[in-house]
Design a protein around this motif. Sequence first.
Motif, short mmCIF file in Angstrom:
data_model
loop_
_atom_site.label_atom_id
_atom_site.label_comp_id
_atom_site.label_asym_id
_atom_site.label_seq_id
_atom_site.Cartn_x
_atom_site.Cartn_y
_atom_site.Cartn_z
N ASP A 35 36.37 41.97 41.50
CA ASP A 35 37.57 41.16 41.25
C ASP A 35 37.58 40.01 42.25
O ASP A 35 37.40 40.22 43.46
N SER A 36 37.80 38.80 41.76
CA SER A 36 37.73 37.61 42.61
C SER A 36 39.02 37.35 43.38
O SER A 36 38.98 36.73 44.44
N GLN A 37 40.15 37.79 42.84
CA GLN A 37 41.43 37.45 43.47
C GLN A 37 41.98 38.56 44.36
O GLN A 37 42.55 38.29 45.40
N ARG A 38 41.80 39.82 43.98
CA ARG A 38 42.45 40.92 44.68
C ARG A 38 41.47 41.99 45.13
O ARG A 38 41.82 43.16 45.26
N GLY A 39 40.22 41.59 45.38
CA GLY A 39 39.19 42.57 45.72
C GLY A 39 39.53 43.40 46.93
O GLY A 39 39.41 44.62 46.92
N SER A 40 39.98 42.74 48.01
CA SER A 40 40.28 43.47 49.25
C SER A 40 41.45 44.42 49.06
O SER A 40 41.43 45.55 49.57
N GLU A 41 42.46 43.98 48.34
CA GLU A 41 43.63 44.83 48.11
C GLU A 41 43.25 46.06 47.28
O GLU A 41 43.67 47.19 47.59
N ILE A 42 42.43 45.85 46.24
CA ILE A 42 42.01 46.96 45.39
C ILE A 42 41.12 47.92 46.20
O ILE A 42 41.27 49.15 46.11
N ASP A 72 33.96 45.16 47.83
CA ASP A 72 34.14 44.05 46.91
C ASP A 72 33.03 43.03 47.17
O ASP A 72 32.04 43.35 47.81
N PHE A 73 33.20 41.81 46.68
CA PHE A 73 32.12 40.84 46.78
C PHE A 73 32.38 39.78 47.85
O PHE A 73 31.78 38.71 47.82
N ALA A 74 33.23 40.11 48.81
CA ALA A 74 33.58 39.14 49.85
C ALA A 74 32.36 38.68 50.64
O ALA A 74 32.28 37.52 51.04
N LEU A 75 31.41 39.58 50.89
CA LEU A 75 30.20 39.21 51.62
C LEU A 75 28.97 39.17 50.72
O LEU A 75 27.84 39.03 51.20
#
Length: 561
Positions: free
Chosen positions: A287-294, A310-313
Motif C-alpha cells: 500500500d502506497s499511502q498507509r503502509g506503515s499504519e497497516i 511495507d515498501f518504504a525501503l
Amino acid sequence: MTYQDPTMTQDSALITDPDWWRGAVIYQIYPRSYQDSTGDGIGDLAGIIQRLPHVASLGVDAIWLSPFFTSPMLDFGYDVSDYRDVDPMFGTLSDFDELIAKAHELGIKIIIDLVLSHTSDQHPWFIESRADRTNDKADWFVWADPKLDGTPPNNWLSIFGGPAWQWDTSRQQYFLHNFLAEQPDLNFHNAEVRQELLDVARFWLDRGVDGFRLDTVNFYYCDAQLRDNPALPLEERNDNIAPAVNPYNHQEHLYDKNQPENLGFLQDLRSLLNEYDAITTVGEVGDSQRGSEIQATYTGGGDKLHMAYDFALLCQAHPTGTRVAEIMQTAESFGSDSWGCWAYSNHDVERHSSRWNLSDAAQRTYAALLMSLRGSVCIYQGEELGLSEADVAFEDLQDPYGIRFWPKFKGRDGCRTPMVWKSDNQNGGFSEGTPWLPVSADHLSKSVQAQENTPGSMLTFYRRLIAFRKEQLPLLKGIFELLHADDTHIRFVREHNGQSILCAFNLSEEEQSFDLPAGAWTMDSKAPFTISRDGAKVTLPAWQAAFAVTLGSNTGDSSDG
C-alpha cells in the motif's frame, strides 16, 4: 536465535527461543534462480540443499523460500494450483522434507511463502467455481454481475495493468483478479474458504516449517459492497507499489484491499500458529499511502502477525538520513508492540545497488544501517555479493509484468537472474544447462568463488556484519532513539536492558564529525568499520559507520546538532 549447547542431542538442540524472529536476519531464496541440480536450467529444492552451507556461513537465522507449489508458472509460482504439493520442476515433497531436516541441522529455520489472496485459474477450486452459479464452490471466489451496460462492476484496477475484473463466459459474470487475469481472488467473506486456507497452513506446519511469509497480506478481503475507489490526488501519487506508468497509482485503494475484516482472519491464523512452537509470520503489505499504519496494525497486540514489511525501503526514493528517520519515527508512532521487517531488495524490485546507484562503499554503509534498525531484516540472494540489477533483453524477458509495461518498466527479471557461484563459466555454476534467465556477465566477477576467501570482499563484509549484529542484543531487540538526522547523516541509539549502542552513518562523500553523547562510550572494536575518535569527537570518513557502546543508560545528545 537458536540456543545450542554442544552437549545437547540433535532433537534438544532445536529447542528455540519463541521470540527468535525478533531481530532475526532472514535470507530470501528465489528457488528458480538459486541452484539447478538437474541441468534443466531451473533451480530446485535439491540445489538449495546443496547450497545450504553457504547460507549457514552467512550466519542468518532463517531462509524465506519463495513459492515452490504446483503451478502453471504464469507468475512463477505466485499462481498456485495445488497448495499441498511441490511443483515437479522443483522436486518432490520428500525433497522439501529433506530441505527442512538439513536446514535444521545447520541451525537454519525455514519460512515458506504462502499465497493466500488468490490462486491460479487452473486450481481445482476455481475450475469448479466457474462451472456454474450453484456448485459447492460457487462462492469461493469474488464474482459479480456486470453493470447494465455490460462493463465491470466497479473501477478497481489490477496491479499488472488494466481492469481488475475478467469476464467469464460460463457464469456470465466477472471475477476479481488483483494481479494477472489467470490469478482469481479468493472470497475471504466465505467461512469455508478461510477454514480451508487455515488447513493449508496446518499442512505445512505439520511438515516442520518454522513460519510463513504471507504474500499480499492486505489484499485478502475486498469490500463486500464492491464500492468504487476514489481518485487519488496527483500530488499524493507515488510509485512505491506499482511503476509510475501504471494507472493503478491513480486510485486511493480504499475498497479493493485493506479491509477491517482482515484483522479477524489474522487473529484466527495466529491462534493456529500458537498451537506450534516458535512459529513466525512476516506479512507483505502492499500500500502506497498507509503502509506503515497497516504494518503496525497487523503486528500490534501480539494476536495477529509477528512482523510485516511495507515498501518504504523497497521503492525508488533514495534513503537519505532524513527519509530513514521519518520512516522509523512513523513506524514507532503507531505503537511499541508492533514489529517491522526491513529490506532493500527482494524478488519484486530492482536491486538496490542499481536502484539507488550505490558505490561499493555506499552499499556497505547502507547494509550496516539496515542491520541497525529496530526490527528484523531480510536480505535477498546475491545481496551478500553486491550484485547489481541485471540487464535482461526484451527477447529474454519472462516476467509478464515487464512485458506489459516495456520499455518504461522492465519488470522483475533483472533481480531474478541466477545466483553466481563460480566465475569460470558463463552460467556462473548455476546450471549445466541453459538457464531460464541469462546469467549476467557483470555478475561473474562477483561470484561466491571469487569472494570466498578475500578478506575485503562484500561477502566477507556481510558475514562480519551479521555476526556483529547477533553479538549486540540492543540491535536485536532494543528500542530506537533518534539523535540526529539530515540528508547525509543519521545517528541513533539502540538500548535494551541497560545496554546501549550508538549507531552513526555518514551517507555522503564528505567527511563528517559529531560529538558522542554524555556517558562512558567506547568505540566497538568488533564493528566492521574502524573509526577514530578524539575525546568525545568522532570523525566519520566518506561512507563510513561508527558504533559505540556503553553500559550506562544516558543517551541524551550533546552533539553538534
